[in-house]
Design a protein around this motif. Structure first.
Motif, mmCIF file in Angstrom:
data_model
loop_
_atom_site.group_PDB
_atom_site.id
_atom_site.type_symbol
_atom_site.label_atom_id
_atom_site.label_comp_id
_atom_site.label_asym_id
_atom_site.label_seq_id
_atom_site.Cartn_x
_atom_site.Cartn_y
_atom_site.Cartn_z
ATOM 1 N N ALA A 1 -27.927 1.448 32.139
ATOM 2 C CA ALA A 1 -29.286 0.906 32.192
ATOM 3 C C ALA A 1 -29.466 -0.312 31.299
ATOM 4 O O ALA A 1 -30.460 -1.039 31.434
ATOM 5 N N GLN A 2 -28.526 -0.564 30.399
ATOM 6 C CA GLN A 2 -28.594 -1.747 29.557
ATOM 7 C C GLN A 2 -28.404 -3.021 30.365
ATOM 8 O O GLN A 2 -28.862 -4.099 29.970
ATOM 9 N N GLU A 3 -27.708 -2.914 31.512
ATOM 10 C CA GLU A 3 -27.420 -4.107 32.313
ATOM 11 C C GLU A 3 -27.876 -3.995 33.771
ATOM 12 O O GLU A 3 -27.958 -5.013 34.460
ATOM 13 N N PHE A 4 -28.156 -2.789 34.238
ATOM 14 C CA PHE A 4 -28.494 -2.600 35.646
ATOM 15 C C PHE A 4 -29.795 -1.813 35.777
ATOM 16 O O PHE A 4 -30.100 -0.959 34.934
ATOM 17 N N MET A 5 -30.526 -2.089 36.837
ATOM 18 C CA MET A 5 -31.703 -1.277 37.158
ATOM 19 C C MET A 5 -31.243 -0.151 38.086
ATOM 20 O O MET A 5 -30.698 -0.404 39.168
ATOM 21 N N LEU A 6 -31.440 1.074 37.659
ATOM 22 C CA LEU A 6 -30.992 2.237 38.406
ATOM 23 C C LEU A 6 -32.192 2.985 38.967
ATOM 24 O O LEU A 6 -33.132 3.304 38.237
ATOM 25 N N THR A 7 -32.136 3.278 40.258
ATOM 26 C CA THR A 7 -33.197 4.032 40.920
ATOM 27 C C THR A 7 -32.598 5.277 41.543
ATOM 28 O O THR A 7 -31.724 5.177 42.416
ATOM 29 N N GLU A 8 -33.031 6.451 41.092
ATOM 30 C CA GLU A 8 -32.442 7.693 41.603
ATOM 31 C C GLU A 8 -32.736 7.857 43.086
ATOM 32 O O GLU A 8 -33.852 7.630 43.550
ATOM 33 N N LEU A 9 -31.704 8.289 43.826
ATOM 34 C CA LEU A 9 -31.831 8.508 45.257
ATOM 35 C C LEU A 9 -32.015 9.992 45.533
ATOM 36 O O LEU A 9 -31.326 10.829 44.949
ATOM 37 N N PRO A 10 -32.923 10.360 46.428
ATOM 38 C CA PRO A 10 -33.150 11.781 46.743
ATOM 39 C C PRO A 10 -32.108 12.290 47.726
ATOM 40 O O PRO A 10 -31.259 11.548 48.221
ATOM 41 N N GLY A 11 -32.159 13.580 48.011
ATOM 42 C CA GLY A 11 -31.318 14.159 49.058
ATOM 43 C C GLY A 11 -29.884 14.393 48.649
ATOM 44 O O GLY A 11 -28.961 14.154 49.417
ATOM 45 N N ARG A 12 -29.682 14.907 47.451
ATOM 46 C CA ARG A 12 -28.322 15.147 46.964
ATOM 47 C C ARG A 12 -27.617 16.242 47.745
ATOM 48 O O ARG A 12 -26.411 16.167 48.000
ATOM 49 N N GLY A 13 -28.332 17.260 48.135
ATOM 50 C CA GLY A 13 -27.732 18.367 48.869
ATOM 51 C C GLY A 13 -26.643 19.052 48.068
ATOM 52 O O GLY A 13 -26.818 19.357 46.890
#
Length: 340
Positions: free
Chosen positions: A228-240
């Protein structure tokens, strides 16, 4: 399908906790051409006797029976699966198996060292996906970690997989404190630039030397904080049932995964079962017991006998791996002998 499993045994592989098993990991060999510190000691480990390794016919028979019981994916592992001399034939025969829901999906986990000569042949044989181990981009670190100076060969193997048209290609990196935890963002940048999905893995207690230490382990939370220090991370749903929590990187399309087996266990959705190179069925990576499929097969067991053994093995699966429980004991076999 050539095996003959009675209708009454053809139901899915379901354990006592309601988990349906659809993913079979098959180890083709325990031999490896690297000596990764988190897997085995510098001198290696005693290899299995050649006569104890399942033949290709035996591997195919086991996979056919598993397919009749609802297995839809076979992941070929090792050791290093590409060291098996007939690996292309194994892939072709596995890919030709028709299960209850259609052809088996055949994938592989590899260190990529032999991909420059084999990637195209494996693709033509029916291999659908590749998971490639890459823990560092620094030559000195790679040499120290694997005890072999083979980083250039690994990167060449990744390029060969891309050229052969494999998609998706996933890179697996075990995060290790004081080893590669300073280059997590470099690894992600490398993957994003090539359209590959990187998956960071918490180090697990599966080393042959039994020196794993939880305080020394880089946690999934630490990995995400570093990224997260260098990238914008967005959690994705539907891991199953997937082992990785996936995150979109900088708005996509690239993604990164974190497999936090220790701190965020996903046992409740686990759908995997493993077959070792010597024919032992394991219902959990950390299982302390095994079911002797090879002994039954070589002792004249029928297809129904083998199917019943698979059902019995899965029914005995524990609710979780128990790493945090006071009585936890590391498996006797190291990762190289279990198969990923």
């Amino acid at each position: 399908m050539s095996v003959q499993v009675s209708e009454g045994l053809r139901g899915p592989l379901v354990d006592r906790h309601g988990r349906v098993h659809r993913d079979l990991r098959i180890s083709l060999t325990d031999v490896c051409n690297l000596r990764c510190t988190y897997c085995m000691p510098a001198e290696g480990v005693p290899w299995l006797a050649r006569e104890n390794i399942l033949t290709t016919d035996e591997l195919v028979r086991a996979a056919e029976i598993a397919a009749a019981l609802g297995i839809v994916e076979v992941r070929l592992t090792g050791g290093e699966p590409l060291l098996r001399p007939d690996v292309v034939d194994v892939v072709a025969r596995m890919a030709a198996i028709e299960g209850e829901q259609g052809p088996l999906e055949v994938s592989m986990t590899t260190n990529a060292l032999r991909l420059p000569t084999l990637a195209g042949r494996l693709k033509d044989a029916g291999l659908t996906r590749l998971n490639i181990s890459l823990d560092t981009l620094q030559r000195e670190v790679f040499h120290s970690l694997t005890r072999r100076d083979r980083l250039d060969d690994t990167l060449e193997g990744i390029d060969a997989a891309i050229a052969a048209g494999f998609a998706p290609i996933k890179l697996n990196a075990v995060a290790m404190r004081g080893v590669n935890d300073g280059e997590l963002t470099d690894l992600l940048r490398y993957a994003v630039e090539r359209g590959l999905e990187l998956r960071f893995i918490e180090q697990m207690p599966l080393d042959a030397g039994h020196v794993w230490s939880r305080p020394e382990m880089v946690t999934g939370e630490e990995i995400l904080d570093a990224l997260a220090q260098e990238f914008m991370l967005t959690e994705l749903p539907g891991r199953g049932a997937a082992p990785a929590e996936r995150f979109q990187v900088d708005g996509g399309p690239s993604t990164v995964g974190v497999i936090a087996s220790v701190t965020r266990p996903f046992c409740g959705a686990c759908d995997r079962v493993r077959l070792t190179a010597d024919g032992q069925l394991r219902n959990c990576l950390f299982a302390r017991t095994e079911s002797d499929l090879a002994g039954l097969m070589r002792g004249g067991g029928t297809d129904d006998d083998l199917a019943q053994l698979m059902h019995t093995c899965i029914v005995g699966k524990l609710p979780g791996h128990g790493i945090d429980e006071p009585g936890f004991l590391q498996p006797d076999r190291p990762m190289s002998a279990i198969g990923g």
